[in-house]
Design a protein around this motif. Structure first.
Motif, PDB file in Angstrom:
ATOM      1  N   ARG A 286      63.526  26.843  29.411  1.00 48.79           N
ATOM      2  CA  ARG A 286      63.496  27.314  30.808  1.00 48.79           C
ATOM      3  C   ARG A 286      63.727  28.815  30.888  1.00 48.79           C
ATOM      4  O   ARG A 286      63.113  29.501  31.691  1.00 48.79           O
ATOM      5  N   GLU A 287      64.612  29.336  30.058  1.00 48.03           N
ATOM      6  CA  GLU A 287      64.855  30.775  30.032  1.00 48.03           C
ATOM      7  C   GLU A 287      63.642  31.517  29.497  1.00 48.03           C
ATOM      8  O   GLU A 287      63.228  32.536  30.041  1.00 48.03           O
ATOM      9  N   ARG A 288      63.089  31.019  28.422  1.00 46.03           N
ATOM     10  CA  ARG A 288      61.939  31.678  27.798  1.00 46.03           C
ATOM     11  C   ARG A 288      60.728  31.688  28.731  1.00 46.03           C
ATOM     12  O   ARG A 288      59.932  32.627  28.707  1.00 46.03           O
ATOM     13  N   ALA A 289      60.610  30.675  29.561  1.00 47.30           N
ATOM     14  CA  ALA A 289      59.480  30.592  30.492  1.00 47.30           C
ATOM     15  C   ALA A 289      59.470  31.747  31.489  1.00 47.30           C
ATOM     16  O   ALA A 289      58.432  32.093  32.038  1.00 47.30           O
ATOM     17  N   LYS A 290      60.604  32.374  31.688  1.00 44.45           N
ATOM     18  CA  LYS A 290      60.699  33.502  32.627  1.00 44.45           C
ATOM     19  C   LYS A 290      60.280  34.819  31.988  1.00 44.45           C
ATOM     20  O   LYS A 290      60.128  35.815  32.671  1.00 44.45           O
ATOM     21  N   GLY A 291      60.115  34.825  30.671  1.00 41.90           N
ATOM     22  CA  GLY A 291      59.700  36.023  29.953  1.00 41.90           C
ATOM     23  C   GLY A 291      60.383  36.104  28.605  1.00 41.90           C
ATOM     24  O   GLY A 291      61.483  35.575  28.426  1.00 41.90           O
ATOM     25  N   PHE A 292      59.700  36.778  27.662  1.00 44.08           N
ATOM     26  CA  PHE A 292      60.234  36.873  26.306  1.00 44.08           C
ATOM     27  C   PHE A 292      59.760  38.153  25.642  1.00 44.08           C
ATOM     28  O   PHE A 292      58.822  38.798  26.109  1.00 44.08           O
ATOM     29  N   ILE A 293      60.421  38.508  24.554  1.00 38.98           N
ATOM     30  CA  ILE A 293      60.045  39.682  23.776  1.00 38.98           C
ATOM     31  C   ILE A 293      58.719  39.360  23.072  1.00 38.98           C
ATOM     32  O   ILE A 293      58.623  38.337  22.380  1.00 38.98           O
TER      33      ILE A 293
ATOM     34  N   GLU B 166      51.539  31.837  29.192  1.00 40.77           N
ATOM     35  CA  GLU B 166      50.322  31.564  29.960  1.00 40.77           C
ATOM     36  C   GLU B 166      50.568  30.380  30.879  1.00 40.77           C
ATOM     37  O   GLU B 166      51.228  29.420  30.526  1.00 40.77           O
ATOM     38  N   ALA B 167      50.020  30.492  32.088  1.00 43.87           N
ATOM     39  CA  ALA B 167      50.156  29.400  33.050  1.00 43.87           C
ATOM     40  C   ALA B 167      49.377  28.186  32.561  1.00 43.87           C
ATOM     41  O   ALA B 167      48.272  28.316  32.042  1.00 43.87           O
TER      42      ALA B 167
END
Length: 125
Positions: free
Chosen positions: A38-45, A122-123
């Motif tokens: 869930r955290e990674r889905a918001k953005g990642f390096i 990606e969505a």
């Protein structure tokens, strides 16, 4: 009783900590995002490998049936979480298993605060 903060402080005293500048200056570093999905889905390096903390020991251990080849490489490996607490504990655990490992001081929050690029998944659909 030992608090979570106590455990993090003990881990940080014995592991290698990298700052964002060092991570940016080491293009061959394998960045390992241990946050949950869930955290990674918001953005990642960009380019980071996702390895949820709950599977780290099993994915890293070459004797485990769950071993992942990406963790057999030479590294250097740098773990990160949101703010650096979970990754400090995880780095200490992997170090105890005999692996050379570091963690990103301040985690993903420090990366973003320093202007680091953030990729979004990606969505689906």
């Amino acid at each position: 009783m030992k608090t979570a903060a106590d455990m993090v402080a003990e881990a940080r005293a014995r592991i290698e900590e990298w700052d964002v500048a060092r991570l940016r200056a080491t293009p061959d570093a394998v960045v390992v995002d241990i946050r949950d999905v869930r955290e990674r889905a918001k953005g990642f390096i960009p380019g980071s490998v996702h390895a949820p903390r709950g599977m780290l020991e099993f994915w890293w251990d070459p004797e485990s049936p769950y071993h992942r080849e990406v963790f057999a490489g030479p590294g250097p490996f740098v773990l990160h979480c949101a703010m650096g607490w979970r990754s400090a504990l995880a780095a200490a655990t992997l170090q105890d298993m005999g692996f050379g490992i570091a963690h990103l001081d301040g985690g993903f929050e420090a990366w973003v605060a320093a202007g680091g690029a953030v990729e979004k998944p990606e969505a689906k659909g």
